[in-house]
Design an enzyme around this catalytic site. Structure first.
Site, PDB file in Angstrom:
ATOM      1  N   ASN A  13      21.696   6.605   8.784  1.00 25.13           N
ATOM      2  CA  ASN A  13      20.973   5.380   8.667  1.00 25.13           C
ATOM      3  C   ASN A  13      21.814   4.409   8.804  1.00 25.13           C
ATOM      4  O   ASN A  13      21.217   3.303   8.443  1.00 25.13           O
ATOM      5  CB  ASN A  13      20.754   5.575   7.180  1.00 25.13           C
ATOM      6  CG  ASN A  13      21.439   5.722   5.554  1.00 25.13           C
ATOM      7  OD1 ASN A  13      22.131   7.029   5.594  1.00 25.13           O
ATOM      8  ND2 ASN A  13      21.644   4.296   5.625  1.00 25.13           N
ATOM      9  N   ARG A  36      20.277  10.628   2.831  1.00 30.89           N
ATOM     10  CA  ARG A  36      19.879  11.311   2.076  1.00 30.89           C
ATOM     11  C   ARG A  36      18.443  10.126   1.157  1.00 30.89           C
ATOM     12  O   ARG A  36      17.462  10.073   0.111  1.00 30.89           O
ATOM     13  CB  ARG A  36      20.654  10.811   0.167  1.00 30.89           C
ATOM     14  CG  ARG A  36      21.737  11.806   0.140  1.00 30.89           C
ATOM     15  CD  ARG A  36      22.576  11.208  -0.734  1.00 30.89           C
ATOM     16  NE  ARG A  36      23.687  10.312  -0.669  1.00 30.89           N
ATOM     17  CZ  ARG A  36      24.721   9.580  -1.161  1.00 30.89           C
ATOM     18  NH1 ARG A  36      24.514  10.627  -2.657  1.00 30.89           N
ATOM     19  NH2 ARG A  36      24.534   8.590  -0.646  1.00 30.89           N
ATOM     20  N   ASN A  88      28.987  13.474  10.027  1.00 28.13           N
ATOM     21  CA  ASN A  88      29.501  12.070   9.490  1.00 28.13           C
ATOM     22  C   ASN A  88      29.213  11.844   8.035  1.00 28.13           C
ATOM     23  O   ASN A  88      30.040  10.853   7.852  1.00 28.13           O
ATOM     24  CB  ASN A  88      28.437  11.356  10.442  1.00 28.13           C
ATOM     25  CG  ASN A  88      28.725   9.982  10.602  1.00 28.13           C
ATOM     26  OD1 ASN A  88      30.140   9.079  10.851  1.00 28.13           O
ATOM     27  ND2 ASN A  88      28.002   9.091   9.310  1.00 28.13           N
ATOM     28  N   TYR A 166      40.880   9.899  -0.375  1.00 26.10           N
ATOM     29  CA  TYR A 166      40.711  10.390   0.480  1.00 26.10           C
ATOM     30  C   TYR A 166      41.398  10.441   1.741  1.00 26.10           C
ATOM     31  O   TYR A 166      40.446  11.613   2.040  1.00 26.10           O
ATOM     32  CB  TYR A 166      39.868   8.787   0.288  1.00 26.10           C
ATOM     33  CG  TYR A 166      39.707   8.606   2.354  1.00 26.10           C
ATOM     34  CD1 TYR A 166      37.847   8.737   2.778  1.00 26.10           C
ATOM     35  CD2 TYR A 166      40.318   7.400   3.113  1.00 26.10           C
ATOM     36  CE1 TYR A 166      37.156   8.987   3.847  1.00 26.10           C
ATOM     37  CE2 TYR A 166      39.049   7.912   4.629  1.00 26.10           C
ATOM     38  CZ  TYR A 166      38.236   8.024   4.656  1.00 26.10           C
ATOM     39  OH  TYR A 166      37.506   7.604   6.064  1.00 26.10           O
ATOM     40  N   LYS A 170      40.357  14.323   4.323  1.00 24.27           N
ATOM     41  CA  LYS A 170      39.848  14.043   5.958  1.00 24.27           C
ATOM     42  C   LYS A 170      41.756  15.784   6.052  1.00 24.27           C
ATOM     43  O   LYS A 170      41.381  16.299   7.501  1.00 24.27           O
ATOM     44  CB  LYS A 170      40.596  13.067   6.952  1.00 24.27           C
ATOM     45  CG  LYS A 170      40.186  12.448   5.915  1.00 24.27           C
ATOM     46  CD  LYS A 170      38.149  11.862   6.267  1.00 24.27           C
ATOM     47  CE  LYS A 170      37.077  11.246   6.125  1.00 24.27           C
ATOM     48  NZ  LYS A 170      35.768  12.107   6.377  1.00 24.27           N
ATOM     49  N   VAL A 199      37.152   1.122  11.413  1.00 27.03           N
ATOM     50  CA  VAL A 199      35.682   0.041  11.667  1.00 27.03           C
ATOM     51  C   VAL A 199      34.585  -0.471  10.316  1.00 27.03           C
ATOM     52  O   VAL A 199      35.089  -0.371   9.480  1.00 27.03           O
ATOM     53  CB  VAL A 199      34.758   1.220  12.232  1.00 27.03           C
ATOM     54  CG1 VAL A 199      33.100   1.300  12.261  1.00 27.03           C
ATOM     55  CG2 VAL A 199      35.459   1.731  13.375  1.00 27.03           C
ATOM     56  N   ASN A 204      34.418   0.623   3.553  1.00 28.33           N
ATOM     57  CA  ASN A 204      35.603   0.184   3.682  1.00 28.33           C
ATOM     58  C   ASN A 204      35.361  -1.455   3.423  1.00 28.33           C
ATOM     59  O   ASN A 204      36.551  -2.496   3.081  1.00 28.33           O
ATOM     60  CB  ASN A 204      36.658   0.134   4.832  1.00 28.33           C
ATOM     61  CG  ASN A 204      36.383  -0.730   6.372  1.00 28.33           C
ATOM     62  OD1 ASN A 204      35.748  -1.817   6.355  1.00 28.33           O
ATOM     63  ND2 ASN A 204      36.161   0.460   6.927  1.00 28.33           N
TER      64      ASN A 204
END
Length: 243
Positions: A13, A36, A88, A166, A170, A199, A204
């Site tokens: 979204n 969601r 994603n 985090y 990953k 990005v 972030n």
């Protein structure tokens, strides 16, 4: 079944996920916008349709078994198969993640979304992917999960600040991806990880230096790989990311 390629993008979204959906839609794909929040999901679908994309909303909470099962049923009813899955959706868990002081609950929450959520969605969508002539799975990882870069001399320059929830999530996702590659080695499913780079998104606080469109480019390429393309890789715009 239609010859139109079908993709599900989770967390589509906004940000990178939205641009992956837009990029694949511009190539003529039918795009399932997994998200969601109903209001944001509907707005994203409307925006994509205005630009000519065949987009449809997929209510999806990757941490909820029933939600994921319902999403698979929706896609099965609408399209009968899935040609690509882009995992994603992800969270950071916040900026204060020193290992000596972190709340273990933060790590649990991040892993539930970034790792277990990917497993949950992938397993639900595998039967639909197996109906495709050229199925692809793309897992949105990050170079902060590279153990090589984390242990190298670059420090914060290459992997960012210490982030015990985090970054390891990953690394965990990368390892899980390779387990799928091993299990599905005798199939035609190509599975790869991608780092979008730093990005500027709300993930972030928009501190990144790349645009969401730039961050989406490699994921779009991996979702549209030819049959002889790579599998079991970890890629960024510049090439291969070391594990």
């Amino acid at each position: 079944m239609s010859d139109t390629k079908i993709v599900l993008v989770t967390g589509a979204n906004k940000g990178i996920g939205y641009e992956i959906a837009a990029g694949l839609g511009a190539l003529g794909w039918s795009v399932g916008v997994g998200a969601r929040d109903e209001t944001r999901r509907d707005a994203a679908v409307a925006r994509l349709r205005e630009s000519g994309v065949d987009a449809f909303g997929v209510p999806l909470d990757v941490t909820d078994d029933r939600s994921v099962a319902a999403a698979a049923d929706l896609i099965a009813e609408r399209a009968g198969r899935l040609d690509a899955l882009v995992n994603n959706a992800g969270i950071t868990g916040g900026r204060q993640q020193q290992p000596s002081s972190v709340d273990p609950g933060v790590i649990r929450t991040v892993v539930e979304t970034n790792v277990i959520g990917v497993i949950r969605v992938t397993n639900a969508m595998l039967p639909l992917l197996q109906r495709s002539a050229s199925p692809r799975i793309v897992n949105m990882s990050s170079s902060v999960g590279s153990l090589t870069r984390q242990s190298g001399p670059g420090g914060e320059t290459s992997t960012g600040p210490v982030a015990v929830a985090y970054a390891p999530s990953k690394s965990f996702l990368n390892a899980v991806t390779l387990q799928y590659v091993r299990e599905l080695a005798d199939t035609n499913i190509l599975i790869n990880c991608v780092c979008p780079g730093f990005v500027a998104t709300d993930l972030n606080g928009f501190r990144g230096v790349r645009t969401p469109q730039e961050g989406a480019a490699t994921a779009i390429r991996l979702a549209t790989l030819p049959d002889e393309g790579p599998t079991g890789g970890f890629f960024e715009d510049a090439g291969v990311v070391p594990w």
